[in-house]
Each structure stands twice: as structure tokens, then as C-alpha cells.
Scaffold this motif. Sequence first.
Motif, PDB file in Angstrom:
ATOM      1  N   GLY A 176     -51.735  37.957  18.079  1.00 57.45           N
ATOM      2  CA  GLY A 176     -51.911  39.268  17.460  1.00 57.45           C
ATOM      3  C   GLY A 176     -50.999  39.575  16.291  1.00 57.45           C
ATOM      4  O   GLY A 176     -50.997  40.691  15.786  1.00 57.45           O
ATOM      5  N   TRP A 177     -50.218  38.625  15.848  1.00 53.03           N
ATOM      6  CA  TRP A 177     -49.349  38.851  14.704  1.00 53.03           C
ATOM      7  C   TRP A 177     -50.156  38.748  13.414  1.00 53.03           C
ATOM      8  O   TRP A 177     -51.119  38.018  13.338  1.00 53.03           O
ATOM      9  CB  TRP A 177     -48.259  37.783  14.658  1.00 53.03           C
ATOM     10  CG  TRP A 177     -47.199  37.961  15.702  1.00 53.03           C
ATOM     11  CD1 TRP A 177     -47.310  37.697  17.027  1.00 53.03           C
ATOM     12  CD2 TRP A 177     -45.887  38.452  15.498  1.00 53.03           C
ATOM     13  NE1 TRP A 177     -46.139  37.974  17.661  1.00 53.03           N
ATOM     14  CE2 TRP A 177     -45.238  38.435  16.737  1.00 53.03           C
ATOM     15  CE3 TRP A 177     -45.189  38.882  14.382  1.00 53.03           C
ATOM     16  CZ2 TRP A 177     -43.924  38.856  16.898  1.00 53.03           C
ATOM     17  CZ3 TRP A 177     -43.878  39.285  14.537  1.00 53.03           C
ATOM     18  CH2 TRP A 177     -43.264  39.277  15.789  1.00 53.03           C
ATOM     19  N   SER A 178     -49.722  39.445  12.379  1.00 49.47           N
ATOM     20  CA  SER A 178     -50.317  39.248  11.060  1.00 49.47           C
ATOM     21  C   SER A 178     -49.515  38.159  10.350  1.00 49.47           C
ATOM     22  O   SER A 178     -48.361  37.889  10.704  1.00 49.47           O
ATOM     23  CB  SER A 178     -50.259  40.547  10.244  1.00 49.47           C
ATOM     24  OG  SER A 178     -48.919  40.838   9.868  1.00 49.47           O
ATOM     25  N   ARG A 179     -50.138  37.556   9.353  1.00 49.25           N
ATOM     26  CA  ARG A 179     -49.439  36.503   8.607  1.00 49.25           C
ATOM     27  C   ARG A 179     -48.185  37.051   7.938  1.00 49.25           C
ATOM     28  O   ARG A 179     -47.122  36.450   8.003  1.00 49.25           O
ATOM     29  CB  ARG A 179     -50.374  35.882   7.562  1.00 49.25           C
ATOM     30  CG  ARG A 179     -49.658  34.825   6.739  1.00 49.25           C
ATOM     31  CD  ARG A 179     -50.524  34.164   5.710  1.00 49.25           C
ATOM     32  NE  ARG A 179     -49.705  33.275   4.897  1.00 49.25           N
ATOM     33  CZ  ARG A 179     -50.177  32.263   4.219  1.00 49.25           C
ATOM     34  NH1 ARG A 179     -51.456  31.996   4.228  1.00 49.25           N
ATOM     35  NH2 ARG A 179     -49.359  31.517   3.499  1.00 49.25           N
ATOM     36  N   ARG A 180     -48.316  38.195   7.321  1.00 48.30           N
ATOM     37  CA  ARG A 180     -47.176  38.781   6.603  1.00 48.30           C
ATOM     38  C   ARG A 180     -46.019  39.090   7.547  1.00 48.30           C
ATOM     39  O   ARG A 180     -44.867  38.774   7.258  1.00 48.30           O
ATOM     40  CB  ARG A 180     -47.616  40.032   5.856  1.00 48.30           C
ATOM     41  CG  ARG A 180     -46.506  40.663   5.056  1.00 48.30           C
ATOM     42  CD  ARG A 180     -46.983  41.922   4.340  1.00 48.30           C
ATOM     43  NE  ARG A 180     -45.916  42.464   3.547  1.00 48.30           N
ATOM     44  CZ  ARG A 180     -45.780  42.262   2.245  1.00 48.30           C
ATOM     45  NH1 ARG A 180     -46.641  41.514   1.602  1.00 48.30           N
ATOM     46  NH2 ARG A 180     -44.788  42.804   1.590  1.00 48.30           N
ATOM     47  N   THR A 181     -46.324  39.705   8.698  1.00 44.21           N
ATOM     48  CA  THR A 181     -45.271  40.045   9.655  1.00 44.21           C
ATOM     49  C   THR A 181     -44.602  38.780  10.179  1.00 44.21           C
ATOM     50  O   THR A 181     -43.374  38.700  10.262  1.00 44.21           O
ATOM     51  CB  THR A 181     -45.848  40.859  10.828  1.00 44.21           C
ATOM     52  OG1 THR A 181     -46.440  42.041  10.308  1.00 44.21           O
ATOM     53  CG2 THR A 181     -44.779  41.226  11.828  1.00 44.21           C
ATOM     54  N   PHE A 182     -45.417  37.784  10.512  1.00 38.56           N
ATOM     55  CA  PHE A 182     -44.848  36.532  11.010  1.00 38.56           C
ATOM     56  C   PHE A 182     -43.967  35.878   9.953  1.00 38.56           C
ATOM     57  O   PHE A 182     -42.842  35.464  10.243  1.00 38.56           O
ATOM     58  CB  PHE A 182     -45.940  35.557  11.451  1.00 38.56           C
ATOM     59  CG  PHE A 182     -45.391  34.210  11.778  1.00 38.56           C
ATOM     60  CD1 PHE A 182     -44.744  33.992  12.983  1.00 38.56           C
ATOM     61  CD2 PHE A 182     -45.468  33.168  10.855  1.00 38.56           C
ATOM     62  CE1 PHE A 182     -44.190  32.748  13.274  1.00 38.56           C
ATOM     63  CE2 PHE A 182     -44.923  31.927  11.144  1.00 38.56           C
ATOM     64  CZ  PHE A 182     -44.288  31.719  12.351  1.00 38.56           C
ATOM     65  N   ASP A 183     -44.472  35.773   8.715  1.00 36.15           N
ATOM     66  CA  ASP A 183     -43.692  35.130   7.647  1.00 36.15           C
ATOM     67  C   ASP A 183     -42.372  35.862   7.409  1.00 36.15           C
ATOM     68  O   ASP A 183     -41.322  35.232   7.262  1.00 36.15           O
ATOM     69  CB  ASP A 183     -44.500  35.058   6.354  1.00 36.15           C
ATOM     70  CG  ASP A 183     -45.631  34.041   6.419  1.00 36.15           C
ATOM     71  OD1 ASP A 183     -45.780  33.348   7.455  1.00 36.15           O
ATOM     72  OD2 ASP A 183     -46.388  33.950   5.430  1.00 36.15           O
ATOM     73  N   ASP A 184     -42.417  37.194   7.391  1.00 31.55           N
ATOM     74  CA  ASP A 184     -41.193  37.979   7.205  1.00 31.55           C
ATOM     75  C   ASP A 184     -40.190  37.722   8.332  1.00 31.55           C
ATOM     76  O   ASP A 184     -39.003  37.543   8.094  1.00 31.55           O
ATOM     77  CB  ASP A 184     -41.503  39.467   7.121  1.00 31.55           C
ATOM     78  CG  ASP A 184     -42.220  39.859   5.831  1.00 31.55           C
ATOM     79  OD1 ASP A 184     -42.246  39.038   4.877  1.00 31.55           O
ATOM     80  OD2 ASP A 184     -42.775  40.973   5.780  1.00 31.55           O
ATOM     81  N   ARG A 185     -40.682  37.705   9.561  1.00 32.73           N
ATOM     82  CA  ARG A 185     -39.809  37.469  10.717  1.00 32.73           C
ATOM     83  C   ARG A 185     -39.258  36.042  10.704  1.00 32.73           C
ATOM     84  O   ARG A 185     -38.117  35.814  11.088  1.00 32.73           O
ATOM     85  CB  ARG A 185     -40.552  37.724  12.023  1.00 32.73           C
ATOM     86  CG  ARG A 185     -40.888  39.173  12.288  1.00 32.73           C
ATOM     87  CD  ARG A 185     -39.645  39.940  12.768  1.00 32.73           C
ATOM     88  NE  ARG A 185     -39.963  41.257  13.216  1.00 32.73           N
ATOM     89  CZ  ARG A 185     -40.145  41.608  14.484  1.00 32.73           C
ATOM     90  NH1 ARG A 185     -40.056  40.717  15.433  1.00 32.73           N
ATOM     91  NH2 ARG A 185     -40.425  42.849  14.787  1.00 32.73           N
TER      92      ARG A 185
END
Length: 141
Positions: A90-99
Motif C-alpha cells: 500500500g505504499w506509494s512510490r514517492r513515499t517509499f523513495d523518500d523514506r
Amino acid sequence: MASVSKKVDDLGEQLNALKELLERALAPKPTLLAHESFEDDEADGETRDSLDDEGFDADLLRVLAELDRRGRHDGLVPIPELRRAFLVRGWSRRTFDDRLLQAERDFIVDLKTADDPKRLAEPELSIKEQGRGHLQYVVAR
């Protein structure tokens, strides 16, 4: 003649057993963490996107180790493969990349660049970082 017939039958059984083993070995493996339900976390009132950094870091290291073990990457896990495991949850690409970039700044993981992005199978799935190039691999610290 009977012993030859018996040996042929035994070889046939052994061949069938080997075929079964080979079919099981070549059968598609389930996607990493696909059996884990994103809804399980929501039942506790917490979604993956709302996890604090410490929760993400623990998940990141656990998933990274599992992908490394399954893919036999020798510690150098491709970012697109790791990202897919989190997108399923359920993660978005942007959120995952930022994290993931934050985890590197926090010395949880190291991110490695691809020497030649043109040779990557999916260069668009790497993280393009100004001054560093295409970040393609994750290594646990």
C-alpha cells in the motif's frame, strides 16, 4: 529378463519423482509479502504510510533480508524489487523513495548507483538523484 523389467520400472519411478521435484522447484514463487495483508495493520488503526521512521526501518531491514535471501543477491538488492514489495503493502512510490533516502541518511542502509544506467533492465525504476546518478541497489548496514 524379469530383473531388467524391474530395473526399468524402478528407473521410471525415479524419473517421475525427479520430474515432480523439478516442477516444484520451477513453479512460480508467491510474491514476497503478498500473503501479508495491508488490512491487518489497518485493523490496529495503523496504516503502513502512517508508520513512524522506526517502524519503517524495521520493516525495511526485514524485507531487504528476505529479498536478498530469496533472490540470492549477495547483499545488493535492486531498488525496484524492494519497492515492489512495499507497493504491494500500500505504499506509494514517492513515499517509499523518500523514506528509503531518509533511511540512507540515518545510516540504516546504503544506496548504490548503477555504473551504466543504459544497461539496466528498468532504468526508469531507479531513483534519480542529482549529483549521484541512478540509485539502483540497497545494501543493509
